[in-house]
Design a protein around this motif. Structure first.
Motif, short mmCIF file in Angstrom:
data_model
loop_
_atom_site.label_atom_id
_atom_site.label_comp_id
_atom_site.label_asym_id
_atom_site.label_seq_id
_atom_site.Cartn_x
_atom_site.Cartn_y
_atom_site.Cartn_z
N TYR A 1 0.85 -1.18 0.00
CA TYR A 1 0.00 0.00 0.00
C TYR A 1 0.89 1.24 0.00
CZ TYR A 1 -4.37 -2.45 1.08
OH TYR A 1 -5.49 -3.26 1.02
N GLU B 1 -4.26 9.13 2.80
CA GLU B 1 -5.18 8.04 2.47
C GLU B 1 -4.39 6.88 1.84
OE1 GLU B 1 -8.72 9.84 1.29
OE2 GLU B 1 -9.53 8.08 0.30
N PHE C 1 3.85 0.75 2.56
CA PHE C 1 3.66 -0.31 3.56
C PHE C 1 3.51 -1.66 2.88
CE2 PHE C 1 3.21 2.19 7.33
CZ PHE C 1 2.67 3.39 6.91
N GLN D 1 -8.17 -14.21 9.73
CA GLN D 1 -7.87 -13.14 8.78
C GLN D 1 -7.05 -12.03 9.44
OE1 GLN D 1 -11.34 -11.89 6.65
NE2 GLN D 1 -12.11 -13.96 6.45
N GLY E 1 3.56 -3.74 7.91
CA GLY E 1 4.92 -3.45 8.34
C GLY E 1 5.00 -2.00 8.80
N TYR F 1 -8.51 0.82 12.08
CA TYR F 1 -7.09 0.74 12.37
C TYR F 1 -6.67 1.95 13.20
CZ TYR F 1 -6.52 -2.67 8.55
OH TYR F 1 -6.59 -3.78 7.74
N GLN G 1 -3.28 4.23 13.66
CA GLN G 1 -1.94 4.49 13.13
C GLN G 1 -1.26 5.57 13.96
OE1 GLN G 1 -1.60 5.80 9.01
NE2 GLN G 1 0.51 5.03 8.88
N GLN H 1 4.40 4.87 12.44
CA GLN H 1 4.22 3.43 12.47
C GLN H 1 3.21 3.00 11.40
OE1 GLN H 1 3.25 1.95 16.38
NE2 GLN H 1 4.75 3.26 17.40
N GLY H 2 3.16 1.69 11.16
CA GLY H 2 2.16 1.16 10.27
C GLY H 2 0.82 1.04 10.99
N PRO H 3 -0.27 1.01 10.23
CA PRO H 3 -1.59 0.86 10.85
C PRO H 3 -1.69 -0.46 11.62
CG PRO H 3 -1.79 1.53 8.55
CD PRO H 3 -0.36 1.15 8.76
N LEU I 1 -4.48 -3.10 13.19
CA LEU I 1 -5.89 -3.45 13.15
C LEU I 1 -6.47 -3.49 14.56
CD1 LEU I 1 -8.34 -4.45 11.47
CD2 LEU I 1 -7.51 -6.78 11.90
N GLN J 1 -12.36 -5.86 13.17
CA GLN J 1 -12.86 -6.17 11.83
C GLN J 1 -14.29 -6.69 11.96
OE1 GLN J 1 -10.51 -9.06 9.67
NE2 GLN J 1 -12.15 -9.47 8.22
N ASP K 1 -12.73 -10.09 14.21
CA ASP K 1 -11.49 -10.06 14.99
C ASP K 1 -11.44 -8.76 15.78
OD1 ASP K 1 -7.91 -10.05 14.08
OD2 ASP K 1 -8.93 -10.20 16.01
N LEU L 1 -8.08 5.04 11.21
CA LEU L 1 -8.43 4.78 9.83
C LEU L 1 -9.56 3.75 9.75
CD1 LEU L 1 -4.79 4.35 8.51
CD2 LEU L 1 -6.29 6.26 7.98
N ALA M 1 -10.05 -10.08 4.57
CA ALA M 1 -8.72 -9.49 4.59
C ALA M 1 -7.85 -9.95 3.43
CB ALA M 1 -8.04 -9.80 5.91
N GLN N 1 -8.33 -3.52 0.32
CA GLN N 1 -9.09 -2.68 1.23
C GLN N 1 -9.08 -1.25 0.73
OE1 GLN N 1 -8.19 -3.23 5.46
NE2 GLN N 1 -7.30 -5.23 4.98
N PHE O 1 -9.49 2.59 1.87
CA PHE O 1 -9.33 3.35 3.11
C PHE O 1 -9.97 4.72 3.02
CE2 PHE O 1 -6.47 1.04 5.92
CZ PHE O 1 -6.05 0.01 5.09
N GLY O 2 -10.47 5.16 4.16
CA GLY O 2 -10.95 6.54 4.30
C GLY O 2 -9.79 7.47 4.62
N PRO O 3 -10.08 8.76 4.74
CA PRO O 3 -9.02 9.76 4.99
C PRO O 3 -8.50 9.77 6.42
CG PRO O 3 -11.15 10.82 4.93
CD PRO O 3 -11.39 9.39 4.57
#
Lengths: 115, 116
Positions: free
Chosen positions: A37, A44, A91, A101, A106, B35, B37, B41-43, B45, B48, B56, B91, B101, B105, B107-109
């Motif tokens: 991504y 976004e 990412f 799931q 990363g 998510y 964030q 860092q990365g998002p 989760l 879900q 999850d 997010l 998953a 996906q 994503f919104g803003p």
């Protein structure tokens, strides 16, 4: 447990250079999906590619290409002839099949393409 | 086709206050994700949903975070009470079908939360 490592925190290149973003993953599953991504400055997240664990063919889409190697648990992303618009955080992500799931991103690599 | 909508875009609160975020997924998308964030860092989760049900929520801090998805469409994420470490971008994402998953996906803003 699943894990995604992107060792390069930040990369800077000059426009038109090629750049490769590394992604190494860990999973206990034999069936899984890998993703890339892009998150531009606007914030976004944008989907780039998905690969399943049984498809090791490399893929090329315009200036983008992806190299998936199960033997080294890597899924690297190369941008050819980079442009300023490629500047973003990228990412790599992993989703396992058998163990639910669970979707893991990363830490990301920030790419800056300088004019 | 309209994308994933989130509101508010920004929120500043003091610690121990409550806050709620709203997400409207793309029409027809059965699966919805929240998510967190944190800067740099990365998002991560948090939860879900598949239609109305939770698939999850193993990483949702349930002592202070809650989420619901009304009628399998819109979703609300709440934090009560907020802590300083909750400062992050929240997010929302959605996708369609049973693949969950394993599919792309959208994503919104995001909502940027600052806890003072």
């Amino acid at each position: 447990a699943q894990k995604v490592t992107q060792a390069q925190t930040e990369i800077s290149v000059v426009e038109k250079e090629d750049v490769t973003l590394d992604c190494v993953y860990e999973t206990r599953d034999t069936t899984y999906y890998l993703f890339w991504y892009k998150q531009p400055p606007s914030g976004e997240l944008v989907f780039l590619i998905r690969r399943n664990s049984f498809d090791e063919q490399n893929e090329i889409s315009g200036r983008y290409s992806w190299n998936f190697q199960k033997s080294t648990s890597s899924f690297n992303f190369t941008i050819t002839a980079s442009q300023v618009v490629d500047s973003a955080v990228y990412f790599c992500a992993l989703s396992e099949w058998t163990y639910g799931q669970n979707f893991v991103f990363g830490p990301g690599t920030r790419l800056s393409v300088l004019p | 086709e309209a994308g994933v909508a989130q509101s508010p875009r920004y929120k500043i609160i003091e610690k121990r206050q409550s806050v709620a975020f709203w997400c409207n997924p793309i029409s027809g998308h059965a699966t919805l994700y929240w998510y967190q964030q944190i800067l740099g860092q990365g998002p991560k989760l948090l939860i879900q949903f598949q239609n109305n049900g939770v698939v999850d929520d193993s990483q949702l801090p349930k002592d202070r975070f809650s989420a619901e998805r009304l009628k399998g469409v819109d979703s609300t994420l709440k934090i009560q009470p907020a802590k300083l470490e909750d400062s992050a971008v929240y997010l929302c994402a959605s996708n369609k079908g049973e693949g969950g998953a394993y599919n792309e996906q959208f994503f919104g803003p995001g909502t940027r939360l600052t806890v003072l």
